[in-house]
Motif scaffolding. Sequence first.
Motif, PDB file in Angstrom:
ATOM      1  N   GLY A  39     -31.316 -49.789 -21.626  1.00 23.10           N
ATOM      2  CA  GLY A  39     -30.831 -48.845 -20.637  1.00 23.10           C
ATOM      3  C   GLY A  39     -31.208 -49.166 -19.212  1.00 23.10           C
ATOM      4  O   GLY A  39     -30.967 -48.369 -18.297  1.00 23.10           O
ATOM      5  N   ALA A  40     -31.782 -50.347 -18.990  1.00 21.27           N
ATOM      6  CA  ALA A  40     -32.229 -50.704 -17.638  1.00 21.27           C
ATOM      7  C   ALA A  40     -31.084 -51.084 -16.712  1.00 21.27           C
ATOM      8  O   ALA A  40     -31.263 -51.142 -15.493  1.00 21.27           O
ATOM      9  CB  ALA A  40     -33.239 -51.858 -17.707  1.00 21.27           C
ATOM     10  N   GLY A  41     -29.896 -51.385 -17.275  1.00 25.63           N
ATOM     11  CA  GLY A  41     -28.758 -51.769 -16.446  1.00 25.63           C
ATOM     12  C   GLY A  41     -28.382 -53.228 -16.539  1.00 25.63           C
ATOM     13  O   GLY A  41     -27.563 -53.717 -15.751  1.00 25.63           O
ATOM     14  N   LYS A  42     -28.925 -53.930 -17.538  1.00 29.28           N
ATOM     15  CA  LYS A  42     -28.710 -55.374 -17.633  1.00 29.28           C
ATOM     16  C   LYS A  42     -27.247 -55.707 -17.954  1.00 29.28           C
ATOM     17  O   LYS A  42     -26.634 -56.553 -17.293  1.00 29.28           O
ATOM     18  CB  LYS A  42     -29.641 -55.967 -18.702  1.00 29.28           C
ATOM     19  CG  LYS A  42     -31.114 -55.689 -18.451  1.00 29.28           C
ATOM     20  CD  LYS A  42     -32.012 -56.304 -19.505  1.00 29.28           C
ATOM     21  CE  LYS A  42     -31.793 -55.756 -20.903  1.00 29.28           C
ATOM     22  NZ  LYS A  42     -32.127 -54.314 -21.014  1.00 29.28           N
ATOM     23  N   THR A  43     -26.701 -55.069 -18.982  1.00 24.26           N
ATOM     24  CA  THR A  43     -25.309 -55.359 -19.352  1.00 24.26           C
ATOM     25  C   THR A  43     -24.356 -54.894 -18.258  1.00 24.26           C
ATOM     26  O   THR A  43     -23.342 -55.558 -17.992  1.00 24.26           O
ATOM     27  CB  THR A  43     -24.964 -54.693 -20.697  1.00 24.26           C
ATOM     28  OG1 THR A  43     -25.759 -55.298 -21.736  1.00 24.26           O
ATOM     29  CG2 THR A  43     -23.493 -54.881 -21.044  1.00 24.26           C
ATOM     30  N   THR A  44     -24.659 -53.781 -17.609  1.00 25.83           N
ATOM     31  CA  THR A  44     -23.822 -53.334 -16.492  1.00 25.83           C
ATOM     32  C   THR A  44     -23.824 -54.379 -15.387  1.00 25.83           C
ATOM     33  O   THR A  44     -22.785 -54.665 -14.774  1.00 25.83           O
ATOM     34  CB  THR A  44     -24.321 -51.987 -15.949  1.00 25.83           C
ATOM     35  OG1 THR A  44     -24.291 -51.013 -16.994  1.00 25.83           O
ATOM     36  CG2 THR A  44     -23.440 -51.504 -14.800  1.00 25.83           C
ATOM     37  N   THR A  45     -24.976 -54.973 -15.130  1.00 25.35           N
ATOM     38  CA  THR A  45     -25.056 -56.044 -14.130  1.00 25.35           C
ATOM     39  C   THR A  45     -24.192 -57.226 -14.540  1.00 25.35           C
ATOM     40  O   THR A  45     -23.469 -57.803 -13.719  1.00 25.35           O
ATOM     41  CB  THR A  45     -26.521 -56.485 -13.940  1.00 25.35           C
ATOM     42  OG1 THR A  45     -27.304 -55.357 -13.518  1.00 25.35           O
ATOM     43  CG2 THR A  45     -26.630 -57.590 -12.899  1.00 25.35           C
ATOM     44  N   PHE A  46     -24.246 -57.598 -15.820  1.00 27.00           N
ATOM     45  CA  PHE A  46     -23.375 -58.663 -16.323  1.00 27.00           C
ATOM     46  C   PHE A  46     -21.909 -58.311 -16.096  1.00 27.00           C
ATOM     47  O   PHE A  46     -21.098 -59.154 -15.702  1.00 27.00           O
ATOM     48  CB  PHE A  46     -23.630 -58.874 -17.824  1.00 27.00           C
ATOM     49  CG  PHE A  46     -24.625 -59.959 -18.145  1.00 27.00           C
ATOM     50  CD1 PHE A  46     -25.632 -60.287 -17.254  1.00 27.00           C
ATOM     51  CD2 PHE A  46     -24.549 -60.651 -19.339  1.00 27.00           C
ATOM     52  CE1 PHE A  46     -26.549 -61.287 -17.552  1.00 27.00           C
ATOM     53  CE2 PHE A  46     -25.461 -61.656 -19.654  1.00 27.00           C
ATOM     54  CZ  PHE A  46     -26.462 -61.965 -18.754  1.00 27.00           C
TER      55      PHE A  46
END
Length: 251
Positions: A39-46
Amino acid sequence: MSLLHVDDVVVQFGGVTAVNHANFEVEAGTITGLIGPNGAGKTTTFNVVTGLQTPTSGRVLLDGKDISRMPVHRRARAGIGRTFQRLEAFGSLTVEDNVRTALDIHDGVKGFLRVVDGSADLEIAALLERVGIAEHAKERADSIPTGTARLLELARALACDPRLLLLDEPSSGLDESETVAFGELLQELAAEGRTILMVEHDMDLVMNVCQDIHVLDFGSIIARGTPAEIRVDPVVQKAYLGYADDEEGVA
């Protein structure tokens, strides 16, 4: 000069900020880790880098060129490839036909000539051999183990000849020996000049293969550095690695 620069990117979904002024760079020919809690935002960043998500603000630069509003297919043509946290293989196709589909799309019209002269088949076989799943070539993608499917996604991404490869939890489903072989393959790809940005929860793999690591927590970059620096960073230990202080951390 960095190949990729995520420049002050913000992504908001209603009142929720998924990525909060993230700013980091990825140097060409390196393996860089993007780590952090679920939930830290890693995939959203990708998704922002690859064009699946438009940022609320901020920019994505590839080789110094702003690609923030560039469509997904043009980013792929520019040399960005990725794998997904959630497997996206074509289940009804064989393993080799999954790779063939990617190769055909990448080649376009000239792909017809490669079919005629047989070079496409040779390249597909070579890709499957390289990632270690050649024995599964004729099997349906929905019948293979999760770890094998991860490697299939890598082969399919490599079929498009990316210079920047984004891997989202690529070692999930691999056993210990397979993970070691996978790490060696990543190092070979980087030595050939490919640039890799990797989201991964296997810290042994991350620490062994990455030159640089960026740590994301609640959408913000809270630390960056070499594996040795990240290992002993008290902020990272508290937020992600699970150690209360330096004395309990990894030496």
